[in-house]
Design an enzyme around this catalytic site. Structure first.
Site, PDB file in Angstrom:
ATOM      1  N   PHE A  61       8.612   8.687   4.111  1.00  0.00           N
ATOM      2  CA  PHE A  61       7.336   8.062   3.745  1.00  0.00           C
ATOM      3  C   PHE A  61       6.359   8.206   4.896  1.00  0.00           C
ATOM      4  O   PHE A  61       6.673   7.829   6.039  1.00  0.00           O
ATOM      5  CB  PHE A  61       7.517   6.584   3.410  1.00  0.00           C
ATOM      6  CG  PHE A  61       6.225   5.936   2.955  1.00  0.00           C
ATOM      7  CD1 PHE A  61       5.861   5.933   1.616  1.00  0.00           C
ATOM      8  CD2 PHE A  61       5.355   5.366   3.872  1.00  0.00           C
ATOM      9  CE1 PHE A  61       4.662   5.366   1.198  1.00  0.00           C
ATOM     10  CE2 PHE A  61       4.150   4.801   3.463  1.00  0.00           C
ATOM     11  CZ  PHE A  61       3.802   4.798   2.127  1.00  0.00           C
ATOM     12  N   ASP A  68       7.353  10.087  13.037  1.00  0.00           N
ATOM     13  CA  ASP A  68       6.550   9.018  12.449  1.00  0.00           C
ATOM     14  C   ASP A  68       7.215   7.691  12.811  1.00  0.00           C
ATOM     15  O   ASP A  68       8.213   7.305  12.220  1.00  0.00           O
ATOM     16  CB  ASP A  68       6.459   9.206  10.930  1.00  0.00           C
ATOM     17  CG  ASP A  68       5.623   8.106  10.276  1.00  0.00           C
ATOM     18  OD1 ASP A  68       5.392   7.065  10.920  1.00  0.00           O
ATOM     19  OD2 ASP A  68       5.216   8.297   9.109  1.00  0.00           O
ATOM     20  N   LYS A 125       0.941   0.176  12.136  1.00  0.00           N
ATOM     21  CA  LYS A 125       1.497  -1.144  11.803  1.00  0.00           C
ATOM     22  C   LYS A 125       1.422  -2.175  12.929  1.00  0.00           C
ATOM     23  O   LYS A 125       0.385  -2.793  13.103  1.00  0.00           O
ATOM     24  CB  LYS A 125       2.921  -0.991  11.271  1.00  0.00           C
ATOM     25  CG  LYS A 125       2.942  -0.300   9.896  1.00  0.00           C
ATOM     26  CD  LYS A 125       4.111  -0.670   9.021  1.00  0.00           C
ATOM     27  CE  LYS A 125       3.871  -0.274   7.574  1.00  0.00           C
ATOM     28  NZ  LYS A 125       4.168   1.117   7.262  1.00  0.00           N
TER      29      LYS A 125
HETATM   30  C1  LIG Z   1       3.461   2.237   6.564  1.00  0.00           C
HETATM   31  C2  LIG Z   1       3.838   3.601   6.954  1.00  0.00           C
HETATM   32  C3  LIG Z   1       2.915   4.649   6.894  1.00  0.00           C
HETATM   33  C4  LIG Z   1       1.522   4.489   6.349  1.00  0.00           C
HETATM   34  O1  LIG Z   1       0.770   3.584   7.062  1.00  0.00           O
HETATM   35  P1  LIG Z   1      -0.533   2.949   6.373  1.00  0.00           P
HETATM   36  O2  LIG Z   1      -1.155   2.135   7.481  1.00  0.00           O
HETATM   37  O3  LIG Z   1      -0.054   2.118   5.231  1.00  0.00           O
HETATM   38  O4  LIG Z   1      -1.397   4.057   5.928  1.00  0.00           O
HETATM   39  C5  LIG Z   1       3.320   5.899   7.322  1.00  0.00           C
HETATM   40  N1  LIG Z   1       4.565   6.101   7.790  1.00  0.00           N
HETATM   41  C6  LIG Z   1       5.465   5.107   7.875  1.00  0.00           C
HETATM   42  C7  LIG Z   1       6.827   5.396   8.416  1.00  0.00           C
HETATM   43  C8  LIG Z   1       5.139   3.825   7.438  1.00  0.00           C
HETATM   44  O5  LIG Z   1       6.055   2.862   7.483  1.00  0.00           O
END
Ligand SMILES: *Cc1c(COP(=O)(O)O)cnc(C)c1O
Length: 400
Positions: free
Chosen positions: A135, A220, A249
Site C-alpha cells: 500500500f 515506504d 503519518k
Molecule cells: C498511509 C500510507 C500511505 C499513504 O499516506 P496518505 O497520507 O494517506 O496519503 C502510503 N504508504 C503507507 C505504507 C501508508 O501506511
C-alpha cells in the site's frame, strides 16, 4: 457548538462517501484517549491512523504549532524559512546514512509520488516493481504501486509498467526486472495489507539486487517510521538502508506533512520546476514535525514502543493460544495485528461499545496502531475487552 446528530448529518450530506464510518463524533484527544460528543472516552488504537504516535495533542507539539501560527503560516518553497531550516537541522540528525536530500510535501501519497518521479528522473527508466498486498497511497501515481484491486479497479489505466510480485520473495523481484526498471518500492512492514513483517534477510537481498542492476530501492516507511516499530525507522531492524525513504503519518503528529529523503545524486538529477507544491515545507507543518522529532529523540520513545509492543503482543499471543477463532498474531513494536478465521465486524463493533477504537485490514485482520503514550493499564484494558469480543466470536462460530 454543533450537536452530535448535526455533525453526522452534515458530514454524511457533504463528504464524498469514501469513508467506512464509525459512529463516533470526536471532540477532544489527549494521549491515548479520545473523547466523543457525548463525553464517552475511548482508548484510541487508531490514533489518526497512526498520525498521533506521540499521543493526541502532545503539549510540546501544541505549543510549537501555536507559536508558529503566531509568527508565519504561509511560505512558499521559493522563499527561505526559519521553521523549515529548523526541521532540516533535525532531519540531519536522524536521516539514514547517505540520504542527504529531501522533498517536503503534505501527505504519504505525495511522498510516494515524488519518490516515483525522482526514481524515473534519476535512472531515465520507467518501470516499477511493487509488492502484492503493498500500500502506497491513493493518488494516481501512488495508487499505481498499490496492490489492492478494490482501490485500483475503477481508476485504470494507471501508470503503465508496474509489476507486482509476492512480498518476502527476493527471487521474484529479480525475475521481474527488465532493462527499463527504475525502482523497487517496498514497505519494511506491510501495514494496510495486514501487518506482514519482512522476513529475515529479505531487505538485504533486495538491496543487493537493486545495487547489482542499478535500480533505486524505495522504502515506504510512512506507517513504520518515527518510532512505531521499536526503532526510529523500521529499516534499522535489518540495517538495510534504501536509496529513498518515504515518511508521513506520525511525522507531524497530526499536522499534514510528507517527507521524501533520498540520496544526493538522485535528487540532484531534478531541475527547477520539475516538482513542487504550494505547501511544500510549510512553516506550520515543519514546526509540528520539529517538535515531534524532539520529543521522540529526547524520550527515546522507540524504546518505549518496543517495550509496550512486547507487552501488547504478549496479550494478543495468549488469545491466539486460547481461542481457535484466532489464526495468527503479527507485528513489531506498536504496529500489531490479530488475524481471525472469520469476519471481524462484530469484534470491531464490540470493541467500540467497550470503549476501544481499533482498525481493520480486509475482513479478518484486526489492527492496532496505538500511541506510544498508551499506558500499561490501557493496554491491559484493551486486551481484556478484546478477549470478551473474541470469546463471543468463539462461542458463536464454534458451537460444538
Ligand atoms: C498511509 C500510507 C500511505 C499513504 O499516506 P496518505 O497520507 O494517506 O496519503 C502510503 N504508504 C503507507 C505504507 C501508508 O501506511
Amino acid at each position: 457548538m454543533v450537536k452530535r446528530e448535526e455533525v453526522i448529518r452534515l458530514e454524511d450530506r457533504w463528504i464524498a462517501p469514501v469513508f467506512q464510518r464509525r459512529p463516533i463524533v470526536a471532540v477532544r484527544g489527549r494521549d491515548a484517549i479520545l473523547w466523543d460528543a457525548d463525553g464517552r472516552e475511548y482508548v484510541d488504537c487508531m490514533a489518526g491512523y497512526g498520525a498521533a504516535f506521540l499521543g493526541h495533542c502532545h503539549p510540546r507539539v501544541v505549543e510549537a504549532v501555536k507559536a508558529q501560527a503566531e509568527k508565519l503560516l504561509a511560505c512558499h518553497g521559493s522563499v527561505y524559512a526559519e521553521a523549515r531550516a529548523e526541521l532540516l537541522r533535525r532531519l540531519e540528525l536522524i536521516a539514514p546514512e547517505g540520504l542527504g536530500r529531501v522533498f517536503l510535501s503534505n501527505s504519504g501519497a505525495e511522498a510516494v509520488e515524488f519518490a516515483l518521479k525522482a526514481a524515473r528522473k534519476y535512472t531515465g527508466k520507467r518501470e516499477f516493481i511493487a509488492m502484492v498486498r503493498g500500500f502506497h497511497g491513493k493518488t494516481m501515481g501512488a495508487l499505481s504501486a498499490t496492490w489492492n484491486p478494490k482501490y485500483r479497479a475503477s481508476f485504470e489505466p494507471l501508470l503503465a509498467g508496474v509489476r507486482f510480485v509476492p512480498y518476502g520473495k527476493a527471487e521474484k523481484v529479480e525475475e521481474a526486472i527488465t532493462s527499463d526498471t527504475a525502482a523497487v518500492i517496498v514497505e519494511p512492514i506491510q501495514g494496510e495489507g495486514g501487518v506482514y513483517v519482512a522476513p529475515e534477510g529479505y531487505l538485504a537481498q533486495l538491496r543487493e539486487i537493486c545495487d547489482r542492476h542499478g535500480i533505486v530501492l524505495i522504502f515506504d516507511e510512512i506507517q513504520t517510521g518515527f518510532g512505531r516499530t521499536g526503532k526510529l525507522f523500521a529499516y534499522q531492524h535489518w540495517n538495510v538502508v534504501p536509496d529513498i525513504i518515504c515518511l508521513a503519518k506520525a511525522a507531524g503528529s497530526g499536522v499534514p506533512i510528507g517527507i521524501t529523503l533520498a540520496k544526493n545524486e538522485i535528487l540532484e538529477s531534478l531541475s527547477i520546476g520539475e516538482h513542487s507544491s504550494t505547501f511544500s515545507g510549510n512553516p506550520l507543518a515543519c514546526a509540528a514535525a520539529s517538535a515531534t522529532i524532539d520529543v521522540l529523540i529526547e524520550g527515546r520513545l522507540w524504546e518505549r514502543a518496543e517495550r509496550l509492543g512486547k507487552l501488547f503482543k504478549g496479550f494478543l499471543s495468549r488469545l491466539a493460544e486460547k481461542y481457535r477463532v484466532v489464526r495468527e498474531v503479527r507485528g513489531l513494536g506498536l504496529m500489531l495485528a490479530v488475524e481471525y478465521r472469520f469476519d471481524i465486524l462484530d469484534v470491531l463493533q464490540g470493541l467500540l461499545q467497550r470503549g476501544v477504537i481499533a482498525l481493520s485490514s480486509g475482513t479478518r485482520i484486526l489492527r492496532f496502531l496505538p500511541p506510544v503514550s498508551i499506558t500499561e493499564d490501557q493496554i491491559e484494558y484493551v486486551a481484556a475487552k478484546l478477549e470478551e469480543c473474541t470469546e463471543i466470536m468463539e462461542r458463536e462460530r464454534l458451537k460444538s
